[in-house]
Design an enzyme around this catalytic site. Structure first.
Site, short mmCIF file in Angstrom:
data_model
loop_
_atom_site.label_atom_id
_atom_site.label_comp_id
_atom_site.label_asym_id
_atom_site.label_seq_id
_atom_site.Cartn_x
_atom_site.Cartn_y
_atom_site.Cartn_z
N PRO A 206 0.83 -1.22 0.00
CA PRO A 206 0.00 0.00 0.00
C PRO A 206 0.86 1.27 0.00
O PRO A 206 0.54 2.23 -0.71
CB PRO A 206 -0.81 -0.11 1.30
CG PRO A 206 -0.83 -1.57 1.62
CD PRO A 206 0.47 -2.13 1.11
N THR A 207 1.95 1.26 0.74
CA THR A 207 2.85 2.43 0.78
C THR A 207 3.48 2.65 -0.60
O THR A 207 3.51 3.77 -1.11
CB THR A 207 3.96 2.22 1.84
OG1 THR A 207 3.33 2.08 3.10
CG2 THR A 207 4.93 3.39 1.88
N CYS A 402 -21.30 25.60 28.45
CA CYS A 402 -22.19 26.23 27.46
C CYS A 402 -23.64 25.77 27.65
O CYS A 402 -24.33 26.28 28.52
CB CYS A 402 -21.66 25.97 26.05
SG CYS A 402 -22.22 27.24 24.91
N PHE A 403 -24.09 24.78 26.89
CA PHE A 403 -25.43 24.23 27.08
C PHE A 403 -25.56 23.72 28.52
O PHE A 403 -26.62 23.81 29.13
CB PHE A 403 -25.61 23.08 26.10
CG PHE A 403 -27.03 22.79 25.73
CD1 PHE A 403 -27.94 23.82 25.54
CD2 PHE A 403 -27.47 21.48 25.55
CE1 PHE A 403 -29.25 23.54 25.18
CE2 PHE A 403 -28.77 21.20 25.18
CZ PHE A 403 -29.67 22.23 25.01
N HIS A 525 -16.50 27.98 26.42
CA HIS A 525 -15.92 26.63 26.33
C HIS A 525 -14.47 26.65 26.84
O HIS A 525 -13.56 26.82 26.02
CB HIS A 525 -15.93 26.15 24.88
CG HIS A 525 -17.28 25.86 24.35
ND1 HIS A 525 -17.80 24.59 24.32
CD2 HIS A 525 -18.24 26.67 23.84
CE1 HIS A 525 -19.02 24.62 23.80
NE2 HIS A 525 -19.30 25.88 23.51
N GLU A 527 -12.56 24.38 27.56
CA GLU A 527 -11.73 23.27 27.03
C GLU A 527 -10.89 23.70 25.84
O GLU A 527 -9.86 23.10 25.56
CB GLU A 527 -12.62 22.08 26.66
CG GLU A 527 -13.52 22.23 25.44
CD GLU A 527 -14.87 22.87 25.73
OE1 GLU A 527 -14.99 23.53 26.79
OE2 GLU A 527 -15.79 22.74 24.91
N1 GLN Z 1 -27.60 25.59 22.09
C1 GLN Z 1 -27.09 26.59 22.96
C2 GLN Z 1 -26.97 27.94 22.28
O1 GLN Z 1 -27.02 28.02 21.08
C3 GLN Z 1 -25.73 26.16 23.53
C4 GLN Z 1 -24.67 26.05 22.49
C5 GLN Z 1 -23.48 25.23 22.94
O2 GLN Z 1 -23.53 24.49 23.91
N2 GLN Z 1 -22.37 25.33 22.24
O3 GLN Z 1 -26.83 28.94 22.92
#
Ligand code: GLN
Length: 560
Positions: A206-207, A402-403, A525, A527
């Site tokens: 393959p290589t 976030c959510f 976020h 992270e």
């Molecule tokens: N659905 C939510 C919003 O639009 C959270 C979005 C998310 O968690 N990235 O605000």
């Protein structure tokens, strides 16, 4: 020698600073870890004192990853300028400890839309607009523009997809042209696969075929990085060297590693850095030990802590790679925090929909912490809310992202403030829209820009858990959301004990509960700014809180 405009090369001044390009292509099949190989090469050069940046080429027609399903393509990673990009950019940011921009992700969509716009403006002066030279020129123009930003010395260019794909042809042709224009300062690494037979024989065909395919396009790899289960045998190496026309030292074994963060040092031991630097006339400028220290910390004995991630599609019975990729940065941020804290977080993925029918006191009983990640849409939300009630009432460490913050606010409004059916307008009309679009957003939304994206600052309340976690009152974090905490309900909720300890003007960035060992949730976020050597503060505090809870439970198991 280090003056601007001169090339730092171990005592030799080259006069004009010559940027080096390393092009990483892939053969045989997708999913070989080309991005990790490229990021590792970048890290090795960084360890030698060079300033490295990275460009990821995605040959798809989408303009960016913003509208792509995370469960098909992995998470949508968000950059500081709000660019919504492929998750490989996240790996580059983590390995190279840089902040990239949307221009570091080149897609077919972006290239064609620029060229078509130019054509409409008459900039091609009546010429026929063609793939060669117009598309290829635009590809090279973007690469050159981005790679020169911020005084970078080495630019990695990862060409997504596999050599031979119809979509990647214009990009490979642009690389072929770049090879001539940047002659001597460009190096091609081709990542392939050597599958093993049942009796352990490593197959090189393959290589060979994939290199042959590259040659047909006018490209010859300078180095072949071969993915394989076990280290490449000397005879396999020599066969590949022979048939693919590279020196044997340029055939690098990329055998499976226990963890992606071990790949750089493994490649170094395989002789990659030595060969590459010699070929590119680069000399070590300094010896950075921080990556080796990280790996050492990672290998140290670490105490396990158990956590649940309650998300959509995260069925524990089908914990697939695709699903883990959908939450890649969260997984990495947890890992970073664990390494720093000397703990080994063990993640169980729990499908929120399963929890809707199930009893949280049974499903969540064995965990030291609960995390609810970002998400969109109403599916599974009631299950996530159940998990949050459980974490709040049972004093289990909770991290909401976030959510996960919006649902924590909804949960608190319903179950502590008594606002029946409180909800988010994301799910439809509600008597108590505690999460909603702000009026000014409604206007922006009509204009098509619907999300708050990228880095934004937040101010933290003095004396709050947030300030304690971050050790400062001013922070910057990444965002990707539409809805906000409704200011009309803030006073009511704060009186009842949910404190908005991080704010950006009228926007609520952090919600925490004081009467709880660890209940922290953020609209941003965290992270996405976590780094292997510099864990995100909320993640670090979360894993430490899990350990504290584990210790508490060990002392008083009956009161559980
Ligand atoms: N659905 C939510 C919003 O639009 C959270 C979005 C998310 O968690 N990235 O605000």
């Amino acid at each position: 020698m280090t003056a601007a405009g001169s090339w730092r090369a171990g005592g030799i001044s080259w006069g004009v600073k010559e940027l080096r390009y390393i092009v990483v292509t892939g053969g045989v099949m997708s999913g070989l870890g080309k991005g990790i190989t490229a990021a590792s090469i970048g890290r090795l050069l960084m360890n030698n004192g060079y300033k490295v940046t990275a460009i990821k080429i995605d040959p798809y027609i989408n303009i960016d990853a913003g509208l792509m399903s995370p469960f098909q393509h992995g998470e949508v990673y968000v950059l500081k300028d709000g660019g919504e990009v492929d998750l490989d950019l996240g790996n580059y940011e983590r390995f190279l400890d840089v902040e990239l921009t949307r221009d570091h992700n080149i897609t077919t969509g972006k290239i064609y839309s620029t060229v078509i716009d130019k054509e409409r403006r008459g900039e091609y002066l009546g010429k026929t607009v063609q793939i060669i030279p117009h598309i290829t020129e635009e590809i090279k123009r973007r690469i050159r523009q981005v790679s020169r930003e911020g005084g970078c010395e080495i630019c990695l260019i990862e060409v997504g997809g596999t050599v031979g794909d119809i979509e990647s042809m214009p990009f490979l042709e642009a690389m072929r042209q770049l090879k001539y224009e940047e002659s001597g300062n460009i190096f091609f690494v081709h990542v392939t696969l050597a599958p093993s037979t049942m009796d352990g024989e490593q197959k090189t065909k393959p290589t060979q075929h994939s290199v042959k395919e590259m040659r047909e396009l006018g490209l010859q790899p300078d180095m072949i990085a071969v993915r394989c289960e076990k280290p490449l045998l000397p005879e396999t190496k020599s066969k590949i060297a022979h048939f693919c026309d590279v020196p044997i030292e340029a055939v690098i074994s990329c055998h499976d590693a226990q963890d992606i963060y071990k790949v750089p040092l493994q490649l170094d031991q395989e002789g990659l850095t030595r060969y590459l630097m010699k070929a590119m006339r680069l000399f070590p400028l300094e010896e950075r030990r921080d990556w080796a220290d990280l790996v050492r910390k990672m290998d140290a004995q670490r105490e396990p802590v158990r956590m649940a991630i309650v998300g959509k599609y995260t069925s524990s019975s089908q914990c697939t790679d695709a699903m883990e990729d959908a939450y890649l940065s969260i997984r990495e941020a947890i890992k970073h925090a664990g390494i720093e804290a000397g703990l080994l977080p063990q993640i169980t993925w729990i499908d929120a929909e399963e929890l809707e029918a199930g009893a949280p006191e049974i499903v969540l009983r064995d965990f030291d912490g609960i995390l609810v990640p970002g998400g969109f849409g109403s599916r599974g939300t009631e299950g996530k809310i159940k998990a949050i009630t459980y974490a709040r009432e049972r004093k289990v460490p909770y991290l909401g992202i976030c959510f996960g913050m919006q649902l924590a606010v909804i949960e608190f409004a319903r179950n502590v403030c008594g606002l029946e059916n409180a909800s988010s307008t994301e799910f439809g009309p509600t008597p108590h829209p505690v999460i909603a679009l702000l009026p000014e957003q409604e206007n922006i939304r009509q204009m098509g820009a619907t999300m708050r994206l990228g880095n934004y600052p937040a101010h933290l309340k003095k004396g709050s858990l947030a300030e304690h976690i971050y050790g400062t009152t001013e922070i910057v974090e990444r965002h990707r959301h539409r809805y906000e905490v409704n200011p009309a309900y803030i006073q009511l909720m704060e009186k009842a004990g949910l404190i908005f300890s991080g704010t950006n003007g009228d926007l609520m960035e952090i919600a925490e509960i004081l009467d709880h060992p660890f209940f922290f949730s953020s609209q941003f976020h965290p992270e996405m700014r976590s780094r292997p050597n510099r864990p995100s503060p909320p993640f670090l505090a979360f894993v430490q809180a899990m350990k504290a809870r584990k210790d508490r439970m060990a002392q008083a198991p009956i009161s559980a």
